[in-house]
Design a protein around this motif. Structure first.
Motif, PDB file in Angstrom:
ATOM      1  N   THR A 129       0.856  -1.187   0.000  1.00  0.00           N
ATOM      2  CA  THR A 129       0.000   0.000   0.000  1.00  0.00           C
ATOM      3  C   THR A 129       0.889   1.234   0.000  1.00  0.00           C
ATOM      4  O   THR A 129       2.016   1.211   0.511  1.00  0.00           O
ATOM      5  N   ILE A 130       0.364   2.313  -0.570  1.00  0.00           N
ATOM      6  CA  ILE A 130       1.065   3.588  -0.559  1.00  0.00           C
ATOM      7  C   ILE A 130       0.041   4.689  -0.351  1.00  0.00           C
ATOM      8  O   ILE A 130      -1.072   4.615  -0.876  1.00  0.00           O
ATOM      9  N   ASP A 131       0.376   5.673   0.468  1.00  0.00           N
ATOM     10  CA  ASP A 131      -0.528   6.808   0.622  1.00  0.00           C
ATOM     11  C   ASP A 131       0.269   8.085   0.817  1.00  0.00           C
ATOM     12  O   ASP A 131       1.410   8.069   1.289  1.00  0.00           O
ATOM     13  N   PHE A 132      -0.368   9.188   0.436  1.00  0.00           N
ATOM     14  CA  PHE A 132       0.265  10.506   0.491  1.00  0.00           C
ATOM     15  C   PHE A 132      -0.664  11.455   1.219  1.00  0.00           C
ATOM     16  O   PHE A 132      -1.875  11.480   0.977  1.00  0.00           O
ATOM     17  N   GLY A 133      -0.090  12.243   2.139  1.00  0.00           N
ATOM     18  CA  GLY A 133      -0.880  13.191   2.900  1.00  0.00           C
ATOM     19  C   GLY A 133      -0.328  14.597   2.777  1.00  0.00           C
ATOM     20  O   GLY A 133       0.887  14.803   2.694  1.00  0.00           O
ATOM     21  N   LEU A 134      -1.235  15.588   2.749  1.00  0.00           N
ATOM     22  CA  LEU A 134      -0.854  16.981   2.669  1.00  0.00           C
ATOM     23  C   LEU A 134      -1.723  17.769   3.645  1.00  0.00           C
ATOM     24  O   LEU A 134      -2.949  17.602   3.676  1.00  0.00           O
ATOM     25  N   GLY A 135      -1.094  18.605   4.476  1.00  0.00           N
ATOM     26  CA  GLY A 135      -1.850  19.347   5.472  1.00  0.00           C
ATOM     27  C   GLY A 135      -1.338  20.760   5.643  1.00  0.00           C
ATOM     28  O   GLY A 135      -0.159  21.051   5.394  1.00  0.00           O
ATOM     29  N   PHE A 136      -2.244  21.641   6.061  1.00  0.00           N
ATOM     30  CA  PHE A 136      -1.886  23.007   6.392  1.00  0.00           C
ATOM     31  C   PHE A 136      -2.551  23.355   7.706  1.00  0.00           C
ATOM     32  O   PHE A 136      -3.727  23.012   7.934  1.00  0.00           O
ATOM     33  N   GLY A 137      -1.815  24.014   8.610  1.00  0.00           N
ATOM     34  CA  GLY A 137      -2.413  24.326   9.897  1.00  0.00           C
ATOM     35  C   GLY A 137      -1.720  25.450  10.618  1.00  0.00           C
ATOM     36  O   GLY A 137      -0.629  25.899  10.232  1.00  0.00           O
ATOM     37  N   LYS A 138      -2.382  25.884  11.664  1.00  0.00           N
ATOM     38  CA  LYS A 138      -1.856  26.937  12.516  1.00  0.00           C
ATOM     39  C   LYS A 138      -2.149  26.565  13.954  1.00  0.00           C
ATOM     40  O   LYS A 138      -3.268  26.182  14.289  1.00  0.00           O
ATOM     41  N   ARG A 139      -1.134  26.656  14.813  1.00  0.00           N
ATOM     42  CA  ARG A 139      -1.333  26.401  16.236  1.00  0.00           C
ATOM     43  C   ARG A 139      -1.255  27.710  17.001  1.00  0.00           C
ATOM     44  O   ARG A 139      -0.552  28.660  16.606  1.00  0.00           O
ATOM     45  N   ALA A 140      -1.968  27.792  18.099  1.00  0.00           N
ATOM     46  CA  ALA A 140      -1.896  28.973  18.951  1.00  0.00           C
ATOM     47  C   ALA A 140      -0.587  28.955  19.733  1.00  0.00           C
ATOM     48  O   ALA A 140      -0.096  27.895  20.132  1.00  0.00           O
TER      49      ALA A 140
ATOM     50  N   GLU B 230       1.813  29.877  15.131  1.00  0.00           N
ATOM     51  CA  GLU B 230       2.802  29.252  14.245  1.00  0.00           C
ATOM     52  C   GLU B 230       2.076  28.499  13.135  1.00  0.00           C
ATOM     53  O   GLU B 230       1.240  27.637  13.403  1.00  0.00           O
ATOM     54  N   SER B 231       2.384  28.827  11.883  1.00  0.00           N
ATOM     55  CA  SER B 231       1.724  28.214  10.729  1.00  0.00           C
ATOM     56  C   SER B 231       2.708  27.322   9.985  1.00  0.00           C
ATOM     57  O   SER B 231       3.898  27.630   9.894  1.00  0.00           O
ATOM     58  N   ALA B 232       2.183  26.225   9.445  1.00  0.00           N
ATOM     59  CA  ALA B 232       3.060  25.286   8.742  1.00  0.00           C
ATOM     60  C   ALA B 232       2.274  24.523   7.691  1.00  0.00           C
ATOM     61  O   ALA B 232       1.047  24.389   7.759  1.00  0.00           O
ATOM     62  N   ILE B 233       3.001  24.015   6.710  1.00  0.00           N
ATOM     63  CA  ILE B 233       2.461  23.082   5.736  1.00  0.00           C
ATOM     64  C   ILE B 233       3.269  21.795   5.840  1.00  0.00           C
ATOM     65  O   ILE B 233       4.482  21.837   6.086  1.00  0.00           O
ATOM     66  N   GLN B 234       2.601  20.662   5.696  1.00  0.00           N
ATOM     67  CA  GLN B 234       3.267  19.382   5.940  1.00  0.00           C
ATOM     68  C   GLN B 234       2.858  18.372   4.876  1.00  0.00           C
ATOM     69  O   GLN B 234       1.710  18.339   4.432  1.00  0.00           O
ATOM     70  N   TRP B 235       3.820  17.548   4.435  1.00  0.00           N
ATOM     71  CA  TRP B 235       3.479  16.409   3.593  1.00  0.00           C
ATOM     72  C   TRP B 235       4.127  15.149   4.141  1.00  0.00           C
ATOM     73  O   TRP B 235       5.146  15.209   4.831  1.00  0.00           O
ATOM     74  N   GLN B 236       3.525  14.009   3.846  1.00  0.00           N
ATOM     75  CA  GLN B 236       4.034  12.730   4.331  1.00  0.00           C
ATOM     76  C   GLN B 236       3.707  11.647   3.315  1.00  0.00           C
ATOM     77  O   GLN B 236       2.578  11.559   2.816  1.00  0.00           O
TER      78      GLN B 236
ATOM     79  N   PHE C 163       6.187  28.613   8.285  1.00  0.00           N
ATOM     80  CA  PHE C 163       6.262  29.977   7.762  1.00  0.00           C
ATOM     81  C   PHE C 163       6.807  30.941   8.818  1.00  0.00           C
ATOM     82  O   PHE C 163       7.434  31.946   8.467  1.00  0.00           O
ATOM     83  N   ASN C 164       6.565  30.636  10.097  1.00  0.00           N
ATOM     84  CA  ASN C 164       7.009  31.525  11.183  1.00  0.00           C
ATOM     85  C   ASN C 164       7.324  30.683  12.421  1.00  0.00           C
ATOM     86  O   ASN C 164       6.522  30.587  13.330  1.00  0.00           O
ATOM     87  N   PHE C 165       8.488  30.068  12.413  1.00  0.00           N
ATOM     88  CA  PHE C 165       8.917  29.162  13.474  1.00  0.00           C
ATOM     89  C   PHE C 165       9.197  29.957  14.761  1.00  0.00           C
ATOM     90  O   PHE C 165       9.974  30.914  14.757  1.00  0.00           O
ATOM     91  N   ILE C 166       8.533  29.581  15.846  1.00  0.00           N
ATOM     92  CA  ILE C 166       8.686  30.301  17.118  1.00  0.00           C
ATOM     93  C   ILE C 166       9.932  29.800  17.841  1.00  0.00           C
ATOM     94  O   ILE C 166      10.072  28.607  18.110  1.00  0.00           O
ATOM     95  N   MET C 167      10.830  30.754  18.164  1.00  0.00           N
ATOM     96  CA  MET C 167      12.086  30.405  18.820  1.00  0.00           C
ATOM     97  C   MET C 167      12.622  31.650  19.534  1.00  0.00           C
ATOM     98  O   MET C 167      12.286  32.781  19.164  1.00  0.00           O
ATOM     99  N   GLY C 168      13.406  31.449  20.569  1.00  0.00           N
ATOM    100  CA  GLY C 168      13.951  32.574  21.307  1.00  0.00           C
ATOM    101  C   GLY C 168      14.978  33.361  20.504  1.00  0.00           C
ATOM    102  O   GLY C 168      15.847  32.780  19.851  1.00  0.00           O
TER     103      GLY C 168
END
Length: 655
Positions: free
Chosen positions: A424-435, A464-470, A492-497
């Protein structure tokens, strides 16, 4: 609080006194006959303490999970290079938040091995039902009485280990009647400071802990009720990578579950829950300190959800409506020898309320194709509750006296195909934002020992917003199976000190002050590979993991795992079984200098295990780190070495 506990215990007696409305039998499982529609892999590890295993070992048995340590106790899970506020955890589906603003007490600190039946690991944004998580989610499930035999059952276990002279005891007692039942577990663990490879003592690596859990279940026809009550207490928890230890911590967690089956196609699960945690950091045992200091922390959470499941033909769907709120507060008290004691709120008293709606749809496109869609939206409200904390932020030019609103969301799509009979093979694509987390927004001069900076929050963070594929490939034919996951997260905007030269340090030994920022992009990619061979009494597994992270300015991201392998071979011989495990990782030379990282040497370890089981008795022995290697993984804080050679002996009896 005492009145609340008394009310719950009174409720439990009323609960047991209910009479069924139907003569249908007992505490059976009332699940719909449907496919699993949540992304992730579910595992049910052998986690009995008497078998010589731990919750940490169970977590690491899942290929996507590693552990970040600041000591031997309270490891922080990492999913595909993401940890902390980028992933979430739950207990039987409920939200539990640690109290420490510095993440010394992840939720796993308050769980007992005897009460945990298994776990489900969901990677990336495919965990929309559980939260707006960019990195993924881990849910720990408790034992269900439906899985137990009728009438009385139980077990008692003992464990001893040579390194740190540690020990553990646990017991479980359960009764399953026609219409009701209960299960009670208790356990205690303790250990002194361990020695690393070569015999060097690692100071402040001791711990003491006990845990109690009571589950009551009642069946009334198509209605099934379950009440859980958990109490956990720990003291003298050492953290060798930090300047302070946990002097005392205590957690109360209660949750009530109602499950109702409308028909063969529709069911609903409703939950209400409450938790209260106190965590006290102390430097009482430390000698090399400039000033005596205490840092008490409090956390409370409450909420509920309603989760509806529907299944018809090729279509399966779940919809979940959820509300919860949690309160967090941390303060610091300093006692200089020749001056008046000082006070500061390191996390001002704050309450976050969350309203969420999520859904997952799984549609089978014939026999060989499938499509999975999931999404979630959250509306959050933050309120600072104490004028002293609000006044602290006014000094820095922020007015936080009014409630603040945030909106976050994520969406994920996966499409898969069966190739022949074996693949089996599958592909996933996601976009999200965390508080942004409460610490990222409102923390006030928290000292980070890793890079030596005081950290302060940034109320201007927008999340923090991101796009992800797997991409996932699986092959299974006869005794052989292969799994390959390749993934990538683009932030897009990685939170870091980031260093703020305009601010003055609070901690005398600090290098300066960092404020959380989100102005740079970043990318994290990697792979998880696993080969398994099973035939007759033989079992062989070979997992391989690799992660690579980098910011937009070209600097490597911190705490990225180098190439690592962990092959294991097992042999079953009637009542006796044997296992040998090899653990190794390459040197990590891609380091984040701005985060204070040091390169990590390659290491090679061997572990051995032997188990004898007959009738109701089980004895298991282990030799961990057989060659007594001095090593640490790249995820461990402060250059602290992990334990050297350790002999473990476990004994259990069940009925």
């Amino acid at each position: 609080m005492r009145l609340f506990i008394a009310f719950l215990f009174l409720l439990s007696f009323i609960f047991l006194g209910l009479t069924p409305t139907s003569g249908q039998d007992s505490l059976r499982t009332v699940e719909l006959k449907q496919v699993i529609i949540r992304e992730g892999r579910a595992i049910k590890p052998k986690i009995s303490l008497s078998a010589g295993n731990s919750l940490d070992q169970a977590l690491e048995s899942n290929g996507a999970v590693q552990l970040q340590r600041k000591g031997v106790f309270g490891a922080d899970p990492v999913i595909n290079g993401l940890s902390g506020h980028r992933i979430s955890m739950s207990l039987d589906g409920i939200r539990v938040f640690g109290a420490c603003a510095d993440r010394m007490d992840p939720m796993t600190n308050y769980l007992g091995m005897a009460s945990i039946a298994g776990m489900e690991v969901m990677e990336g944004m495919g965990s929309a039902l559980e939260g707006n998580n960019i990195g993924g989610h881990i849910n720990f499930s408790v034992f269900n009485l439906a899985d137990l035999p009728r009438s009385w059952s139980g077990n008692v276990g003992l464990l001893a280990q040579s390194n740190g002279f540690g020990g553990a005891m646990n017991m479980a007692l359960a009764y399953k009647g026609e219409h009701w039942g209960f299960r009670y577990t208790a356990e205690a663990q303790s250990a002194d400071s361990y020695r690393s490879g070569g015999g060097e003592r690692v100071d402040f690596s001791y711990y003491r802990k006990m845990n109690h859990h009571l589950a009551l279940e009642k069946n009334m026809g198509n209605h099934h009720f379950r009440l859980n009550m958990l109490w956990d207490q720990a003291h003298d928890i050492g953290y060798p990578a930090l300047p302070m230890d946990t002097g005392f911590s205590e957690a109360y967690i209660f949750w009530l579950t109602h499950h109702f089956v409308f028909s063969d196609n529709i069911s609903v699960e409703n939950k209400l829950y409450y938790s209260q945690i106190y965590h006290e950091m102390s430097d009482e045992e430390r000698i090399d300190k400039l000033v005596d200091m205490d840092m008490p922390n409090w956390s409370r959470s409450s909420g509920g959800y309603s989760r509806w499941k529907y299944h018809q033909g090729r279509l399966a769907t779940e919809v979940k409506g959820e509300y919860y709120q949690y309160y967090s507060f941390s303060e610091m008290k300093m006692y200089p020898e020749d001056f008046i004691a000082s006070y500061m709120q390191t996390l001002p008293e704050v309450k976050r309320s969350v309203f969420a709606l999520s859904a997952v749809l799984d549609y089978r496109l014939g026999l060989n194709y499938w499509l999975v869609l999931n999404g979630r939206g959250e509306f959050l409200v933050d309120e600072l509750l104490d004028e002293r904390g609000i006044a602290q932020w006014r000094v820095l030019g922020y007015d936080l006296s009014s409630p603040r609103n945030f909106e976050v969301y994520n969406a994920n799509v996966r499409i898969g195909r069966r190739i022949g009979e074996a693949s089996t093979i599958d592909f996933g694509l996601g976009f999200g934002k965390r508080a942004s987390s409460l610490s990222e927004l409102y923390a006030y001069y928290l000292f980070n020992t890793f890079d030596g900076y005081d950290y302060r929050g940034n109320p201007d963070l927008e999340g923090e917003s991101a796009i992800q594929w797997q991409l996932n490939y699986q092959y299974q034919q006869g005794s052989h199976s292969v799994s390959l996951d390749v993934f990538s997260h683009y932030f897009f905007n990685f939170i870091m000190g980031e260093v703020d030269p305009a601010l003055i340090r609070m901690t005398p030994e600090a290098n300066g002050v960092k404020a959380f920022g989100d102005k740079q992009a970043a990318i994290i990619s990697g792979l998880n590979f696993q080969y398994i061979y099973e035939k007759d009494s033989w079992n062989f597994s070979l997992p391989i993991h690799y992660q690579l992270g980098q910011r937009a300015n070209g600097e490597p991201l911190p705490l990225m795992l180098p190439l690592s392998v962990r092959p294991k071979i097992q042999k079953q011989m009637q009542n006796l079984s044997f296992e040998m495990e090899y653990e190794a990782a390459l040197r990590q030379f891609r380091i984040s200098k701005s985060f204070g990282e040091q390169s990590t040497k390659a290491y090679h370890l061997v572990h051995l295990g032997l188990q004898w089981e007959k009738a109701n008795w089980k004895i298991k022995g282990q030799i961990q780190n057989v060659m007594d290697q001095a090593y640490r993984t790249h995820l461990d804080w402060g250059g602290i070495l992990r334990p050297g050679r350790n002999f473990v002996l476990g004994l259990s009896y069940g009925f």
